[in-house]
Motif scaffolding. Structure first.
Motif, short mmCIF file in Angstrom:
data_model
loop_
_atom_site.label_atom_id
_atom_site.label_comp_id
_atom_site.label_asym_id
_atom_site.label_seq_id
_atom_site.Cartn_x
_atom_site.Cartn_y
_atom_site.Cartn_z
N PRO A 83 11.68 -42.81 58.59
CA PRO A 83 11.18 -41.53 59.11
C PRO A 83 10.61 -40.59 58.05
CG PRO A 83 13.55 -41.37 58.84
CD PRO A 83 13.16 -42.78 58.39
N TRP A 84 9.73 -41.10 57.20
CA TRP A 84 9.20 -40.25 56.13
C TRP A 84 8.42 -39.06 56.66
CZ3 TRP A 84 11.89 -41.89 52.40
CH2 TRP A 84 12.06 -43.24 52.12
N ASP A 85 8.52 -37.93 55.93
CA ASP A 85 7.62 -36.80 56.19
C ASP A 85 6.24 -37.07 55.63
OD1 ASP A 85 9.38 -34.92 57.54
OD2 ASP A 85 10.46 -34.77 55.64
N LYS B 68 17.40 -40.03 58.23
CA LYS B 68 17.30 -39.02 59.29
C LYS B 68 18.25 -37.85 59.04
CE LYS B 68 15.58 -42.04 62.96
NZ LYS B 68 15.89 -42.73 64.25
N ARG B 69 19.44 -38.14 58.51
CA ARG B 69 20.37 -37.05 58.15
C ARG B 69 19.79 -36.21 57.03
NH1 ARG B 69 26.54 -38.84 57.30
NH2 ARG B 69 26.50 -36.75 56.36
N LYS C 208 16.73 -35.80 56.19
CA LYS C 208 15.51 -35.15 56.65
C LYS C 208 15.79 -33.82 57.36
CE LYS C 208 11.70 -36.33 59.88
NZ LYS C 208 10.50 -36.61 59.09
N LYS C 209 17.00 -33.67 57.87
CA LYS C 209 17.34 -32.42 58.54
C LYS C 209 17.33 -31.23 57.59
CE LYS C 209 20.24 -34.59 62.09
NZ LYS C 209 21.63 -34.73 62.64
N VAL D 286 17.84 -46.07 57.66
CA VAL D 286 17.16 -45.27 58.69
C VAL D 286 18.01 -44.08 59.12
CG1 VAL D 286 16.21 -45.29 61.02
CG2 VAL D 286 15.77 -47.21 59.49
N ALA D 287 19.27 -44.33 59.46
CA ALA D 287 20.14 -43.24 59.90
C ALA D 287 20.41 -42.26 58.76
CB ALA D 287 21.45 -43.78 60.45
#
Length: 237
Positions: free
Chosen positions: A146-148, A117-118, A120-121, A113-114
């Protein structure tokens, strides 16, 4: 590698084994069911057998021996066979259906997850899994992934490693194949992606099958990473 990282616009992820720990999750679900129903079952062997039926079942679809069947459907076919093999009796249809949906409730690896998220930035991040859309969507909600967007072989009517899955993902993302990087813990998945022009990143998951396995890096892949944090570091995230 810096040039590749700049060219790539999206990362597509294998899910089972790469993002989530399917084996520990299925064992835990089986043990919970066993306690409730007073079943004596080797749940480790059961989980391994359920997963072992996955590729042969998909291959039957790919060869045309079965009509298109999504992973929920294939998992249920395998489950029904395993209930007999492991002499599991007394489950209602509701209980069987719920146990089949255990694959919707898989737990992520600790860095997933973390790490996502990194990543994804800087990049669009999406699944590219043989799991069906409902399964992947429910899993994302359950695990906080956290998928787009959620891309599935189901959208293309072709399971990986068919090229239609990889090329279809690039097309739906509005990108050229070389602007997409496949991220996976399985080298055959990455080799198939590379044959269609996608970039590749191997993420080592040595504990996928319960005992530590050697997963050596390979020069043929664009990136080799210990986990998602390491991949983010290499990609400048």
């Amino acid at each position: 590698m810096k040039r590749v990282a700049t060219q790539v616009k999206a990362l597509t992820f294998d899910v089972f084994g790469t993002v989530v720990d399917w084996r520990s999750s299925i064992i835990a679900e089986g043990r919970k069911l066993g306690r409730r129903k007073q079943l004596v079952v080797d749940w480790q062997a059961f989980a391994d057998a359920w997963r072992a039926g996955y590729r042969p079942a998909m291959d039957r679809v790919r060869r045309g021996e079965l009509p298109w069947t999504n992973i929920d459907g294939l998992h249920r076919r395998i489950l029904d066979e395993l209930l007999g093999r492991f002499r599991i009796e007394g489950l209602t249809e509701v209980e069987k259906a719920d146990f089949n949906r255990a694959w919707h409730r898989l737990a992520p690896w600790k860095d997933s997850v973390a790490g996502l998220k990194r990543l994804k930035k800087k990049y669009v991040i999406a699944t590219l899994s043989n799991g069906n859309v409902a399964l992947l969507t429910n899993m994302a909600r359950h695990a906080g992934l956290p998928w787009d967007c959620v891309l599935s072989a189901e959208l293309f009517g072709h399971y990986k490693p068919d090229p239609e899955a990889y090329l279809g993902a690039a097309r739906l993302l509005g990108l050229e194949p070389g602007e997409v990087m496949m991220v996976a813990a399985h080298k055959d998945d990455l080799d198939a992606a590379a044959r269609t022009g996608l970039r590749t990143a191997l993420v080592q998951r040595p504990m996928e099958f319960g005992t530590k396995q050697d997963v050596p890096p390979e020069a043929r892949f664009d990136f080799n990473a210990r986990d998602f944090f390491d991949l983010a570091r290499q990609l400048g995230c």
